[in-house]
Scaffold this active site. Structure first.
Site, mmCIF file in Angstrom:
data_model
loop_
_atom_site.group_PDB
_atom_site.id
_atom_site.type_symbol
_atom_site.label_atom_id
_atom_site.label_comp_id
_atom_site.label_asym_id
_atom_site.label_seq_id
_atom_site.Cartn_x
_atom_site.Cartn_y
_atom_site.Cartn_z
ATOM 1 N N LYS A 11 -16.265 51.437 99.049
ATOM 2 C CA LYS A 11 -17.242 50.699 99.851
ATOM 3 C C LYS A 11 -18.361 51.612 100.356
ATOM 4 O O LYS A 11 -18.244 52.839 100.328
ATOM 5 C CB LYS A 11 -16.508 50.002 101.006
ATOM 6 C CG LYS A 11 -15.503 48.942 100.529
ATOM 7 C CD LYS A 11 -14.922 48.159 101.703
ATOM 8 C CE LYS A 11 -13.963 47.075 101.215
ATOM 9 N NZ LYS A 11 -13.470 46.230 102.348
ATOM 10 N N TYR A 51 -17.262 37.645 97.794
ATOM 11 C CA TYR A 51 -16.311 37.383 98.886
ATOM 12 C C TYR A 51 -16.253 35.904 99.258
ATOM 13 O O TYR A 51 -15.910 35.564 100.394
ATOM 14 C CB TYR A 51 -16.673 38.234 100.102
ATOM 15 C CG TYR A 51 -16.225 39.683 99.983
ATOM 16 C CD1 TYR A 51 -14.871 40.029 100.054
ATOM 17 C CD2 TYR A 51 -17.137 40.716 99.796
ATOM 18 C CE1 TYR A 51 -14.446 41.342 99.945
ATOM 19 C CE2 TYR A 51 -16.724 42.041 99.697
ATOM 20 C CZ TYR A 51 -15.373 42.342 99.780
ATOM 21 O OH TYR A 51 -14.955 43.646 99.675
ATOM 22 N N ASN A 114 -13.717 49.907 105.808
ATOM 23 C CA ASN A 114 -12.399 50.448 105.475
ATOM 24 C C ASN A 114 -12.302 51.079 104.083
ATOM 25 O O ASN A 114 -11.243 51.064 103.456
ATOM 26 C CB ASN A 114 -11.311 49.386 105.693
ATOM 27 C CG ASN A 114 -11.520 48.159 104.840
ATOM 28 O OD1 ASN A 114 -12.498 48.063 104.107
ATOM 29 N ND2 ASN A 114 -10.585 47.231 104.905
ATOM 30 N N HIS A 117 -11.868 48.466 98.518
ATOM 31 C CA HIS A 117 -11.373 47.124 98.227
ATOM 32 C C HIS A 117 -10.262 47.225 97.191
ATOM 33 O O HIS A 117 -10.319 48.087 96.304
ATOM 34 C CB HIS A 117 -12.512 46.255 97.655
ATOM 35 C CG HIS A 117 -12.029 44.958 97.077
ATOM 36 N ND1 HIS A 117 -11.773 43.859 97.862
ATOM 37 C CD2 HIS A 117 -11.701 44.602 95.799
ATOM 38 C CE1 HIS A 117 -11.336 42.869 97.080
ATOM 39 N NE2 HIS A 117 -11.289 43.290 95.827
ATOM 40 N N GLU A 128 -12.396 39.315 89.582
ATOM 41 C CA GLU A 128 -13.259 40.344 90.169
ATOM 42 C C GLU A 128 -13.750 41.342 89.112
ATOM 43 O O GLU A 128 -14.907 41.779 89.149
ATOM 44 C CB GLU A 128 -12.495 41.060 91.289
ATOM 45 C CG GLU A 128 -12.254 40.147 92.484
ATOM 46 C CD GLU A 128 -11.291 40.707 93.519
ATOM 47 O OE1 GLU A 128 -11.067 40.013 94.522
ATOM 48 O OE2 GLU A 128 -10.770 41.829 93.332
#
Ligand code: UDP
Ligand code: MG
Length: 140
Positions: A11, A51, A114, A117, A128
């Site tokens: 990320k 998302y 965080n 993913h 995805e």
């Protein structure tokens, strides 16, 4: 029978702090093979589409803003039992709850920023991966 592929993004928080190399090394040291990978900056619209399952949740706007705030490294990874093993490697969503030695414990800033993913099911791993990679962009 569990599938052998998962999908990940490093990320924007982790990419901007130059943790990409260390995180990729953790993936490969733990038995994952890279089948496809690219550095890409998502538009807000692309982040919203990726998302979509979280649309309507309280964190959706912040999540899609964050995920389009800078480049991500997207990758398709292969290993037996890939989805479950990868989620174990990255640890809990909130780094405060992540086990020692996990990617999120080591590199995540917070529950929202965080670091990585990881797909939550074989079905979503395929969806995805297909969102980011065409057949010609996959070597395996
Ligand atoms: N997220 C957040 N706040 C929350 C829950 C999730 O900001 O309370 C963000 C976080 O970046 C997380 C992502 O939304 O990684 C997707 O949430 P999910 O519950 O799918 O967690 P994951 O599968 O990434 O562990
Ligand atoms: Mg999830």
């Amino acid at each position: 029978m569990t599938g052998n592929q998962t999908f990940t993004m490093i990320k924007p928080d982790a990419v901007s702090k130059n943790h990409t190399g260390a995180i990729l090394k953790m993936f490969t040291d733990n038995g994952f093979t890279i089948a496809a990978m690219k550095l890409v900056r998502l538009t807000r619209e692309q982040a919203c589409a990726f998302y979509d399952v979280h649309r309507g949740k309280p964190f959706y706007d912040g999540l899609t803003e964050f995920m389009s705030s800078g480049p991500v490294v997207a990758a398709c990874l292969l290993k037996d039992n890939a989805v479950a093993d990868f989620r174990q490697l990255i640890g809990a969503t909130d780094p405060a709850e992540a086990a020692d030695g996990t990617v999120r414990k080591l590199f995540a800033e917070s529950k929202s920023r965080n670091a990585v993913h990881g797909s939550d099911s074989d079905e979503n791993a395929a969806i995805e991966s297909d969102f980011f990679f065409s057949k010609i962009e996959r070597v395996l």
